[in-house]
Design a protein around this motif. Structure first.
Motif, PDB file in Angstrom:
ATOM      1  N   LYS A  40       0.851  -1.197   0.000  1.00 40.01           N
ATOM      2  CA  LYS A  40       0.000   0.000   0.000  1.00 40.01           C
ATOM      3  C   LYS A  40       0.885   1.245   0.000  1.00 40.01           C
ATOM      4  N   HIS A  41       0.333   2.343  -0.489  1.00 42.02           N
ATOM      5  CA  HIS A  41       0.985   3.657  -0.441  1.00 42.02           C
ATOM      6  C   HIS A  41       2.425   3.593  -0.964  1.00 42.02           C
ATOM      7  N   VAL A  42       2.596   3.036  -2.141  1.00 44.55           N
ATOM      8  CA  VAL A  42       3.921   2.811  -2.710  1.00 44.55           C
ATOM      9  C   VAL A  42       4.465   4.089  -3.354  1.00 44.55           C
ATOM     10  N   HIS A  43       5.725   4.363  -3.067  1.00 45.33           N
ATOM     11  CA  HIS A  43       6.456   5.449  -3.706  1.00 45.33           C
ATOM     12  C   HIS A  43       7.768   4.841  -4.201  1.00 45.33           C
ATOM     13  N   ALA A  44       8.012   4.916  -5.519  1.00 42.54           N
ATOM     14  CA  ALA A  44       9.209   4.304  -6.092  1.00 42.54           C
ATOM     15  C   ALA A  44       9.985   5.302  -6.930  1.00 42.54           C
ATOM     16  N   LEU A  45      11.308   5.250  -6.804  1.00 42.63           N
ATOM     17  CA  LEU A  45      12.222   5.965  -7.674  1.00 42.63           C
ATOM     18  C   LEU A  45      12.990   4.901  -8.440  1.00 42.63           C
ATOM     19  N   ILE A  46      12.787   4.838  -9.748  1.00 40.02           N
ATOM     20  CA  ILE A  46      13.370   3.771 -10.552  1.00 40.02           C
ATOM     21  C   ILE A  46      14.492   4.333 -11.418  1.00 40.02           C
ATOM     22  N   ASP A  47      15.635   3.680 -11.376  1.00 30.91           N
ATOM     23  CA  ASP A  47      16.785   4.012 -12.208  1.00 30.91           C
ATOM     24  C   ASP A  47      16.738   3.083 -13.416  1.00 30.91           C
ATOM     25  N   LEU A  48      16.250   3.584 -14.537  1.00 30.30           N
ATOM     26  CA  LEU A  48      16.069   2.739 -15.723  1.00 30.30           C
ATOM     27  C   LEU A  48      17.391   2.169 -16.219  1.00 30.30           C
ATOM     28  N   GLN A  49      18.458   2.940 -16.175  1.00 35.38           N
ATOM     29  CA  GLN A  49      19.767   2.439 -16.611  1.00 35.38           C
ATOM     30  C   GLN A  49      20.235   1.318 -15.686  1.00 35.38           C
ATOM     31  N   GLY A  50      20.092   1.520 -14.371  1.00 32.71           N
ATOM     32  CA  GLY A  50      20.468   0.491 -13.394  1.00 32.71           C
ATOM     33  C   GLY A  50      19.615  -0.753 -13.534  1.00 32.71           C
ATOM     34  N   ALA A  51      18.336  -0.571 -13.846  1.00 34.57           N
ATOM     35  CA  ALA A  51      17.432  -1.709 -14.014  1.00 34.57           C
ATOM     36  C   ALA A  51      17.816  -2.535 -15.226  1.00 34.57           C
ATOM     37  N   LYS A  52      18.280  -1.903 -16.293  1.00 38.64           N
ATOM     38  CA  LYS A  52      18.692  -2.641 -17.492  1.00 38.64           C
ATOM     39  C   LYS A  52      19.934  -3.475 -17.228  1.00 38.64           C
ATOM     40  N   GLN A  53      20.846  -2.958 -16.406  1.00 37.07           N
ATOM     41  CA  GLN A  53      22.126  -3.611 -16.182  1.00 37.07           C
ATOM     42  C   GLN A  53      22.112  -4.649 -15.066  1.00 37.07           C
ATOM     43  N   SER A  54      21.136  -4.593 -14.186  1.00 36.27           N
ATOM     44  CA  SER A  54      21.138  -5.506 -13.038  1.00 36.27           C
ATOM     45  C   SER A  54      20.385  -6.782 -13.359  1.00 36.27           C
ATOM     46  N   LYS A  55      20.768  -7.827 -12.616  1.00 32.42           N
ATOM     47  CA  LYS A  55      20.050  -9.098 -12.728  1.00 32.42           C
ATOM     48  C   LYS A  55      18.859  -9.034 -11.794  1.00 32.42           C
ATOM     49  N   PRO A  56      17.753  -9.713 -12.126  1.00 29.27           N
ATOM     50  CA  PRO A  56      16.611  -9.733 -11.204  1.00 29.27           C
ATOM     51  C   PRO A  56      17.016 -10.380  -9.890  1.00 29.27           C
ATOM     52  N   HIS A  57      16.475  -9.844  -8.806  1.00 29.81           N
ATOM     53  CA  HIS A  57      16.766 -10.380  -7.469  1.00 29.81           C
ATOM     54  C   HIS A  57      16.241 -11.801  -7.334  1.00 29.81           C
ATOM     55  N   VAL A  58      15.079 -12.048  -7.877  1.00 27.08           N
ATOM     56  CA  VAL A  58      14.461 -13.365  -7.773  1.00 27.08           C
ATOM     57  C   VAL A  58      14.592 -14.041  -9.133  1.00 27.08           C
ATOM     58  N   PRO A  59      15.380 -15.134  -9.217  1.00 27.63           N
ATOM     59  CA  PRO A  59      15.629 -15.730 -10.512  1.00 27.63           C
ATOM     60  C   PRO A  59      14.366 -16.232 -11.202  1.00 27.63           C
ATOM     61  N   ASN A  60      13.368 -16.626 -10.444  1.00 30.61           N
ATOM     62  CA  ASN A  60      12.139 -17.147 -11.057  1.00 30.61           C
ATOM     63  C   ASN A  60      11.026 -16.115 -11.041  1.00 30.61           C
ATOM     64  N   ALA A  61      11.390 -14.839 -10.915  1.00 26.07           N
ATOM     65  CA  ALA A  61      10.372 -13.782 -10.825  1.00 26.07           C
ATOM     66  C   ALA A  61       9.490 -13.784 -12.054  1.00 26.07           C
ATOM     67  N   LYS A  62       8.186 -13.796 -11.827  1.00 22.04           N
ATOM     68  CA  LYS A  62       7.228 -13.818 -12.920  1.00 22.04           C
ATOM     69  C   LYS A  62       6.599 -12.455 -13.115  1.00 22.04           C
ATOM     70  N   GLY A  63       6.893 -11.528 -12.239  1.00 22.27           N
ATOM     71  CA  GLY A  63       6.334 -10.192 -12.355  1.00 22.27           C
ATOM     72  C   GLY A  63       6.390  -9.474 -11.022  1.00 22.27           C
ATOM     73  N   LEU A  64       6.303  -8.186 -11.090  1.00 24.65           N
ATOM     74  CA  LEU A  64       6.310  -7.376  -9.891  1.00 24.65           C
ATOM     75  C   LEU A  64       5.015  -6.601  -9.861  1.00 24.65           C
ATOM     76  N   LYS A  65       4.237  -6.800  -8.840  1.00 21.90           N
ATOM     77  CA  LYS A  65       2.919  -6.157  -8.766  1.00 21.90           C
ATOM     78  C   LYS A  65       2.867  -5.315  -7.502  1.00 21.90           C
ATOM     79  N   LEU A  66       2.712  -4.022  -7.673  1.00 19.20           N
ATOM     80  CA  LEU A  66       2.640  -3.108  -6.535  1.00 19.20           C
ATOM     81  C   LEU A  66       1.235  -2.608  -6.351  1.00 19.20           C
TER      82      LEU A  66
END
Length: 176
Positions: free
Chosen positions: A150-176
């Protein structure tokens, strides 16, 4: 006067009420390891541990684990952890960090080991190469890779997101 002395000197039946929450074992200033043929699975340190008939309580604890599949060192720290059956409760919060640069803090939470779910109440913070997320009442399912809050506030670094590996190897999606 003699009758009063005799009365007070006679043994009186006392009722001993059973102590319901009596610790069977108490350990202070400890470090424990769980190993397998390949090495150490888990390291636990703390200032105090209590074992009751149906649960354990750790104080000022640090749990460290190496995940050989993801090659990531994981660590959880907090003031109090209560372990009962498959549930791990953190009534005074928990800080989870990984060697891949990700961290998670929740004010309160319960981790169900069998279901691989974390249910938090109150504020939480997540940080990683992809950015930072704050919110309340987090719910995370590791098996599905789904996160709700609830009440989510996110600051997303698009460049960092492209270069990083997902935290959860079997992640099927992120739902906020």
């Amino acid at each position: 006067m003699g009758a009063l002395i005799v009365f007070f000197l006679q043994p009186h039946p006392t009722s001993l009420s059973p102590v319901k929450n009596f610790a069977k074992i108490e350990v202070r200033g400890f470090e424990a390891f769980q190993t397998n043929p390949e090495g150490t699975d888990l390291s636990i340190r703390g200032t105090r541990a209590l074992q009751y008939s149906d649960h354990e309580v750790l104080y000022d604890f640090t749990l460290s684990k190496y995940d050989p599949q993801d090659k990531v060192q994981e660590q959880a720290r907090g003031e109090v952890m209560v372990h009962k059956k498959e549930l791990y409760s953190f009534p005074k919060g928990v800080l989870y960090t990984t060697s891949s640069g990700q961290s998670f803090w929740s004010q309160y939470g319960v981790y169900d080991h069998k279901k691989q779910t974390f249910q938090g109440r109150g504020p939480f913070r997540m940080s990683g190469p992809e950015g930072d997320v704050n919110g309340e009442d987090i719910s995370y399912n590791h098996a599905d890779g789904l996160l709700h809050a609830k009440h989510v506030h996110a600051l997303i670094d698009l460049q960092g997101a492209k270069q990083s590996k997902p935290h959860v190897p079997n992640a099927k999606g992120l739902k906020l």
